[in-house]
Enzyme design. Structure first.
Site, PDB file in Angstrom:
ATOM      1  N   CYS A   1      43.042  68.896  76.760  1.00  0.00           N
ATOM      2  CA  CYS A   1      44.117  68.125  75.972  1.00  0.00           C
ATOM      3  C   CYS A   1      43.977  68.653  74.593  1.00  0.00           C
ATOM      4  O   CYS A   1      45.029  68.583  73.813  1.00  0.00           O
ATOM      5  CB  CYS A   1      43.511  66.779  75.844  1.00  0.00           C
TER       6      CYS A   1
ATOM      7  N   SER B   1      40.313  57.630  85.519  1.00  0.00           N
ATOM      8  CA  SER B   1      41.567  58.575  85.792  1.00  0.00           C
ATOM      9  C   SER B   1      41.377  59.005  87.325  1.00  0.00           C
ATOM     10  O   SER B   1      40.417  59.325  87.355  1.00  0.00           O
ATOM     11  CB  SER B   1      41.887  59.393  84.914  1.00  0.00           C
TER      12      SER B   1
ATOM     13  N   ASN C   1      33.538  64.138  77.479  1.00  0.00           N
ATOM     14  CA  ASN C   1      34.396  65.100  78.531  1.00  0.00           C
ATOM     15  C   ASN C   1      34.102  66.371  78.013  1.00  0.00           C
ATOM     16  O   ASN C   1      34.390  67.597  78.553  1.00  0.00           O
ATOM     17  CB  ASN C   1      35.901  64.836  78.279  1.00  0.00           C
TER      18      ASN C   1
ATOM     19  N   GLN D   1      35.081  60.615  83.085  1.00  0.00           N
ATOM     20  CA  GLN D   1      34.303  61.640  83.189  1.00  0.00           C
ATOM     21  C   GLN D   1      33.073  61.307  83.988  1.00  0.00           C
ATOM     22  O   GLN D   1      32.204  61.935  84.554  1.00  0.00           O
ATOM     23  CB  GLN D   1      33.878  62.439  81.841  1.00  0.00           C
TER      24      GLN D   1
ATOM     25  N   GLY E   1      44.335  58.011  82.658  1.00  0.00           N
ATOM     26  CA  GLY E   1      43.223  57.302  81.615  1.00  0.00           C
ATOM     27  C   GLY E   1      43.761  57.061  80.503  1.00  0.00           C
ATOM     28  O   GLY E   1      43.102  56.373  79.493  1.00  0.00           O
ATOM     29  N   THR E   2      44.553  57.901  79.947  1.00  0.00           N
ATOM     30  CA  THR E   2      45.296  57.686  78.495  1.00  0.00           C
ATOM     31  C   THR E   2      45.925  56.249  78.435  1.00  0.00           C
ATOM     32  O   THR E   2      45.673  55.525  77.545  1.00  0.00           O
ATOM     33  CB  THR E   2      46.461  58.654  78.722  1.00  0.00           C
TER      34      THR E   2
ATOM     35  N   THR F   1      57.447  49.355  88.707  1.00  0.00           N
ATOM     36  CA  THR F   1      57.463  49.821  90.129  1.00  0.00           C
ATOM     37  C   THR F   1      56.161  50.425  90.451  1.00  0.00           C
ATOM     38  O   THR F   1      55.811  51.654  89.961  1.00  0.00           O
ATOM     39  CB  THR F   1      58.592  50.472  90.925  1.00  0.00           C
TER      40      THR F   1
HETATM   41  C1  LIG Z   1      40.808  63.086  80.947  1.00  0.00           C
HETATM   42  C2  LIG Z   1      40.531  62.084  80.283  1.00  0.00           C
HETATM   43  C3  LIG Z   1      41.189  61.189  79.794  1.00  0.00           C
HETATM   44  C4  LIG Z   1      42.506  61.135  79.907  1.00  0.00           C
HETATM   45  O1  LIG Z   1      42.932  60.687  81.396  1.00  0.00           O
HETATM   46  P1  LIG Z   1      44.735  61.209  82.079  1.00  0.00           P
HETATM   47  O2  LIG Z   1      44.617  60.422  83.242  1.00  0.00           O
HETATM   48  O3  LIG Z   1      44.596  62.802  81.786  1.00  0.00           O
HETATM   49  O4  LIG Z   1      45.415  60.733  80.979  1.00  0.00           O
HETATM   50  C5  LIG Z   1      40.667  60.039  78.987  1.00  0.00           C
HETATM   51  N1  LIG Z   1      39.511  60.158  78.836  1.00  0.00           N
HETATM   52  C6  LIG Z   1      38.669  61.082  79.266  1.00  0.00           C
HETATM   53  C7  LIG Z   1      37.029  61.012  78.588  1.00  0.00           C
HETATM   54  C8  LIG Z   1      39.133  62.093  79.850  1.00  0.00           C
HETATM   55  O5  LIG Z   1      38.279  63.192  80.273  1.00  0.00           O
END
Ligand SMILES: *Cc1c(COP(=O)(O)O)cnc(C)c1O
Length: 390
Positions: free
Chosen positions: A325, A199, A151, A179, A71-72, A237
């Site tokens: 986080c 994610s 989140n 989320q 997600g990041t 990759t």
């Molecule tokens: C967990 C989360 C992320 C980050 O995703 P990762 O795969 O852990 O990098 C980004 N946005 C929200 C809203 C999240 O809950």
């Protein structure tokens, strides 16, 4: 001792069915998807199938899915990708104050690169106002990024209305739906978004994989340059086992979504009603109904959230103060502060997040343990607890 995992917004256990399909792609079908031989073709086919599955789950087409490391990265790719591609059309971006750090810190970085960012406030329940979005739009606005569901407090934003404004003004709309998937209906056309981040590890898939949906015709600049993987938008990759596992998790999360969401919602409501009834000086953070079916976030008078988490942990309950986080930071959550809570109030908060694996017995156990933990903590600080009765 009973073990109750109530931190599913931080991460979830990998579903055994997901782990099973992944296994072969580590050991047997280990090929590099760029190779032309049999092993390579197997890997390529697996990625193609996975792309089809995740695209279908959100109403997109295969070519619109770019697999990332999570997600990041998807959030970074969305913001920087649009910023660096459209900077000659304008340098103004709109987002909200309650976004995930992957958005907020990226926006801060872009400010240093000469972009201007408007951070929309939220009301006391965590909602962005559509009128505020409208007022923030300028001729040089190139991107609006508002998360679908938060989140920490689970608030669900009025994305469809925001998307109408974005369309009318020809502005690219991004949403972080990490989320939301597996809890809310996520259809890119109904939502009217151009970019969407997802994610895997929040829906019982493996960590380290995600995707960015990019609507056809939306041009973005890649962050990673190299071999030209993922339609030239994300070189490196491919993480074949991760991608295969993610697709399986998406498939499982979106089957009978209504049934699953209702199941979690019933347990969530039982938890919320139970806590508010049993614990004097307890409040719900976030919106009562416009919230994720698996999210409960409480605030308790005269309680230190961290002490509470530790006490719950000793009783086998895994919970969280803010988001995972940021919980290593000592500052109170930026989301809770944005609701208008004081530092003290924000620090007295507790997030409990459910999954489809949560049972009624789990909820009963939390309702049994939590009031005791609160009383115990109050008793440890009698001077403070007295004010509770004033
Ligand atoms: C967990 C989360 C992320 C980050 O995703 P990762 O795969 O852990 O990098 C980004 N946005 C929200 C809203 C999240 O809950």
């Amino acid at each position: 001792m009973k073990v109750v995992y109530m931190d599913n917004a931080s991460t979830t256990p990998v579903d055994p069915r997901v782990a099973e399909v992944m296994h072969d792609y580590f050991v047997t079908h280990f090929g590099n998807a760029s190779s032309i031989h049999e092993f390579g073709r197997e890997a390529r086919e697996a990625i193609d199938n996975a792309r089809q599955v995740v695209a279908k789950a959100i109403g997109a087409e295969e070519e619109e899915i770019i697999f990332t490391s999570g997600g990041t990265e998807a959030d970074n790719l969305a913001l920087k990708g649009i910023a660096f591609s459209d900077e000659y059309e304008g340098k103004h971006i709109i987002t909200s104050v309650i976004e995930h750090p992957a958005i907020l810190k990226t926006a801060k970085f872009l400010e240093k690169q000469g972009f201007e960012v408007t951070y929309l406030p939220v009301d006391s329940e965590g909602l962005v106002s559509v009128e505020d979005v409208q007022n923030a739009i300028r001729p040089d606005t190139i991107l609006i990024s508002v998360m679908y569901a938060n989140n920490e407090i689970g608030t669900v934003q009025p994305l469809e209305e925001i998307s109408k404004l974005a369309r009318e003004n020809n502005i690219v709309l991004h949403t972080d739906a990490v989320q939301a998937i597996g809890k809310l209906d996520v259809d890119i056309n109904k939502l009217g978004v151009d970019l969407l981040s997802m994610s895997s590890h929040k829906i019982h898939g493996p960590k380290g994989v995600g995707f960015l949906y990019i609507r056809k015709g939306t041009v973005i600049e890649p962050l990673l340059h190299g071999g030209g993987h993922e339609y030239n938008l994300r070189s490196g990759t491919e993480n074949v086992p991760g991608i295969v596992g993610f697709a399986k998790a998406m498939e499982l999360a979106t089957i009978e979504l209504d049934k699953k969401a209702n199941y979690m919602m019933q347990l969530r409501d039982k938890l919320i009603d139970g806590v508010l009834q049993r614990i004097k000086g307890s409040y719900l953070n976030g919106h009562r109904t416009k919230r994720l079916p698996n999210n409960a976030n409480f605030r308790f008078d005269q309680i230190n959230g961290e002490a509470l988490i530790l006490d719950l942990d000793m009783n086998g309950i895994s919970a969280s103060t803010g988001s995972a986080c940021s919980s290593h930071e000592t500052d109170p959550s930026h989301v809770l502060l944005a609701l208008g809570l004081s530092h003290n109030e924000a620090e007295g908060s507790l997030r409990l997040t459910l999954s489809t694996e949560t049972t009624e017995a789990d909820i009963n156990y939390v309702l049994e343990v939590l009031p005791n933990s609160i009383s115990k903590l109050h008793a440890l600080h009698p001077r403070v607890s007295k004010t509770e009765f004033e």
